[in-house]
Design an enzyme around this catalytic site. Structure first.
Site, mmCIF file in Angstrom:
data_model
loop_
_atom_site.group_PDB
_atom_site.id
_atom_site.type_symbol
_atom_site.label_atom_id
_atom_site.label_comp_id
_atom_site.label_asym_id
_atom_site.label_seq_id
_atom_site.Cartn_x
_atom_site.Cartn_y
_atom_site.Cartn_z
ATOM 1 C CG ASP A 59 -2.081 1.120 1.317
ATOM 2 O OD1 ASP A 59 -1.925 2.304 1.454
ATOM 3 O OD2 ASP A 59 -3.151 0.994 0.789
ATOM 4 C CB ALA A 84 -3.010 -2.389 13.507
ATOM 5 C CE1 TYR A 85 -4.924 -2.620 4.860
ATOM 6 C CE2 TYR A 85 -3.486 -0.215 4.423
ATOM 7 C CZ TYR A 85 -4.183 -1.275 3.924
ATOM 8 O OH TYR A 85 -3.773 -1.098 2.431
ATOM 9 C CB ALA A 86 0.120 1.753 8.238
ATOM 10 C CB SER A 125 -0.002 -5.265 8.563
ATOM 11 O OG SER A 125 -1.105 -4.919 7.946
#
Length: 240
Positions: A139, A151-153, A155
């Site tokens: 991403d 957390a998304y970033a 991961s």
């Protein structure tokens, strides 16, 4: 599988949006495709009718990931590529334990590709120099970070790092690269105001659609030399 039939390409999360478009792209080229899906969308039936092998998978646990890998081994002796497209998007929000958010994001974006790459390594090897591929879909936020999706970033950043580690491990037989998109296409229910705000975040001020990613996937699969790299598809967003 016939002796002269091409090895299948495995696409995780291939039931909708970019994963679905990539699956159809390869099917239209008579390239065998295996698709994993979590939720049975109507599009899965279309893929199946077109000849794709669609397998429901539960990547929420390591056992589910490994069970999926074993299913793959029963269907094919080899793989042309693995495209790790399965993803989830979860924000830190009141009422949701932070540890749950982090665990969920790490499970789908780190544990799943990590375990599948190891479990299916044998299916990728033995086909020649630079003959097979792994592509991680990361991403744009890997580079910039995100205050609302920490957390998304994190991961996706871990997945980006694994790209280089697996490239070292699997060369020269297997090339391993990453694609880091930002806005590629809108959801149907995105309103005009949101769309304009999103478009203004990039220099190119457009949502290019799936073809931009498909063309890059084709390039990476046909290259005999490129490995261990991440390719941004962000319309110059990092320069805004």
């Amino acid at each position: 599988m016939g002796k002269n039939q091409p090895l299948p390409i495995l696409i995780t999360g291939g039931g909708r949006r970019i994963g679905l478009a990539i699956a159809w792209h390869f099917l239209n080229q008579k390239q065998p495709v295996i698709v994993s899906y979590r939720t049975h969308y109507p599009a899965i039936d279309g893929l199946t009718q077109a000849g794709a092998l669609c397998i429901q998978a539960d990547f929420s646990t390591d056992d589910g990931v490994l069970a999926f890998a074993e299913k793959i081994k029963t269907h094919t002796p080899g793989l042309r590529a693995i495209l790790h497209n399965a993803s989830a998007w979860m924000a830190e929000a009141p009422g949701t334990p932070l540890s749950d958010v982090l665990a969920c994001m790490m499970q789908i974006h780190v544990n799943t590709p990590y375990l599948l790459n190891h479990a299916l390594e044998r299916l990728l090897r033995g086909h020649g120099h630079a003959a097979t591929d792994i592509i991680h879909f990361t991403d744009y936020v890997v580079e910039r970070g995100s205050d609302k999706h920490i957390a998304y970033a994190a991961s996706k950043a871990a997945l980006d790092n694994m790209t280089r580690s697996f490239a070292r491990k699997l060369a020269p037989e297997v090339k391993v690269n990453a694609i880091a998109p930002s806005l590629i296409l809108f959801n149907e229910n995105d309103d005009a105001e949101y769309r304009q705000q999103a478009l203004n975040k990039s220099l190119m001020k457009t949502a290019p659609g799936e073809k931009e990613v498909i063309d890059l996937v084709d390039y990476l699969l046909t290259s005999c030399f490129v490995t261990g790299r991440s390719f941004a598809v962000d319309g110059g967003r990092h320069l805004r």
